[in-house]
Structure formats: C-alpha cells, structure tokens
Design an enzyme around this catalytic site. Sequence first.
Site, mmCIF file in Angstrom:
data_model
loop_
_atom_site.group_PDB
_atom_site.id
_atom_site.type_symbol
_atom_site.label_atom_id
_atom_site.label_comp_id
_atom_site.label_asym_id
_atom_site.label_seq_id
_atom_site.Cartn_x
_atom_site.Cartn_y
_atom_site.Cartn_z
ATOM 1 N N CYS A 42 10.979 43.596 75.939
ATOM 2 C CA CYS A 42 9.950 42.727 75.413
ATOM 3 C C CYS A 42 9.554 43.300 74.065
ATOM 4 O O CYS A 42 8.830 44.282 73.996
ATOM 5 C CB CYS A 42 8.779 42.758 76.389
ATOM 6 S SG CYS A 42 7.483 41.632 75.970
ATOM 7 N N LEU A 43 10.087 42.730 73.007
ATOM 8 C CA LEU A 43 9.824 43.251 71.670
ATOM 9 C C LEU A 43 9.675 42.049 70.740
ATOM 10 O O LEU A 43 10.576 41.215 70.654
ATOM 11 C CB LEU A 43 10.988 44.163 71.236
ATOM 12 C CG LEU A 43 10.908 44.795 69.851
ATOM 13 C CD1 LEU A 43 9.666 45.660 69.709
ATOM 14 C CD2 LEU A 43 12.140 45.644 69.571
#
Lengths: 102, 175
Positions: free
Chosen positions: B88-89
């Site tokens: 999750c970036l």
Amino acid sequence: MKVHIKHWHAIAQWRWDIGKNDDDDDGEGDVCGICRVPFEGCCPSCKMPGDDCPLIWGECTHVFHMHCLLQWIGTAASKQQCPMDRRPWVTAERKVDAGNPR
Amino acid sequence: MSTNCRRRLIRDFKRLSTDPPGGISGSPCPDNIMLWNAVIFGPADTPFEDGTFKLLLTFDESYPNKPPTVKFLSRMFHPNVYANGELCLDILQNRWSPTYDVAAILTSIQSLLHDPNPNSPANAEAAQLYRENMKEYVRRVRATVEESWLDPDEHEAMRQEDEAAAASSSDPSSS
C-alpha cells in the site's frame, strides 16, 4: 601561399530553446521527464525529431515532449496535473520559434 | 517489437545500472522485459537491516502512464504490506506520476521500510505492534530478515508451512 577552396561542408546543430543554460547541473543533458529521451530527440511515438514532435511548456515552467504530456493528461489518473509538481496543467503561451534556433 | 513502454524500460535499466541508488538492485527477466526482479536491502538502523527482500514488478504497455504492479516475493512483516506481498504505497496508486522510473519506485519502497505509515495499514497486526509494542514488532521483523536470506525454494516451503499452521489455528477471513 594561396589557398583555393574546392569544397566545403556546412555542419549545423539545433536545439530547442528551453530557456536554460547549456551547462546542465546533472550533466546528462535535458531529457523529457516522461520518456527520458532528450528534448532534441523525439518522443517514442515519433520517428523524426523536430517540428513534428514539438515541446510543450506549462505555466509551472515544466517542459515535456508534447506527445508525451498529452498522452499523460489524457489518462484519468493524471487528474490533468503536471507530472512534476501536481499542479493543474496549464499550457503556457509560448511558441518555439523554429526559424530561430540557438 | 519495440514499443514506447519497452524503450522506456530499457532506459530505466540503463539508469539503474550506471547510477544505482544505494541498497537497491533490479533487472528485467532475460526473456521478458515487462517482468522485473528486484532486491531491496533493508536500510541500516532499522529492524529491516541486512534483509534482502525480493520483489517482482510487472509492467504493462501503458507504463509509464500507469504504474507497474509491485509485489514482495519475500515474506514481509510491515504495516503497509499485505500478506500476499502487495503493498500500500500512494505513489503506486493515486499519486503515480509518469516521471517516476524503476529506481524511483524501489527507492520509495526502501524508504517505506524506514518509515511505515501506520494510518493506512495493510497488515493490522504489524501496524498495531509498530504503534504499541516496538520490541515485539522488531522481533517479528527480524524473523522476516532471516527468512529473506533463504533461497526461493526454502522460502516457499516455509511459507506453505506457515499457511498450513495459520489455517489450522484460525478461521481464514477475507480482508
């Protein structure tokens, strides 16, 4: 001594006037931030550099190959923002004077 | 056949091999330039130090107008990495820019190891331990560091054991 010139070849070089000094800070020359090809080259979709593959300036002062930028702006994910600073992309009223290269 | 995306990936590879940022490495698969293997070395002075974390990057023809799919192959224990290795970036999702290249992506992931964002957890347990029990968080991360040194076969066997153990001890729930 008299010198007779029989033949001569003119060599010319051109580059877009992107409003920067020739000596680039990182030494790798100016490349389009999207395709990483030098401005004087053409975007990956074109075969010939020059007027058919021009540059585009934003009011934020960032420069790209026009084709690269328009392709990005055409995606929904771009939110019509400049890829460099995420400000809304506004094309600057600046035209490359092709007849007056540096 | 050479496409825009492939040309750009060749340039990315050139930049990565001539001017490699510290602590990362990556290269395309010999038979498929759209598939890259990468390694991020755990940054010093973090629990991830000395880890050699493997990743897989999958590009499609719309790169660089779209980000690649990035996945850890090594098992991770990190607040922003899902159990399946996906992460999750923001820059790989809604804050992608076509000016990023492979070096920039890997550098961002490296700094994510340094600086987790516990507010958007992909691994709730890791996020909770990071906030509330640093000692246990570090212990769990160190276990993944040691695992990261194993070769892929050993690693896969270990993962399957883990999954079997997890399946027998708790109900699998979708998340």
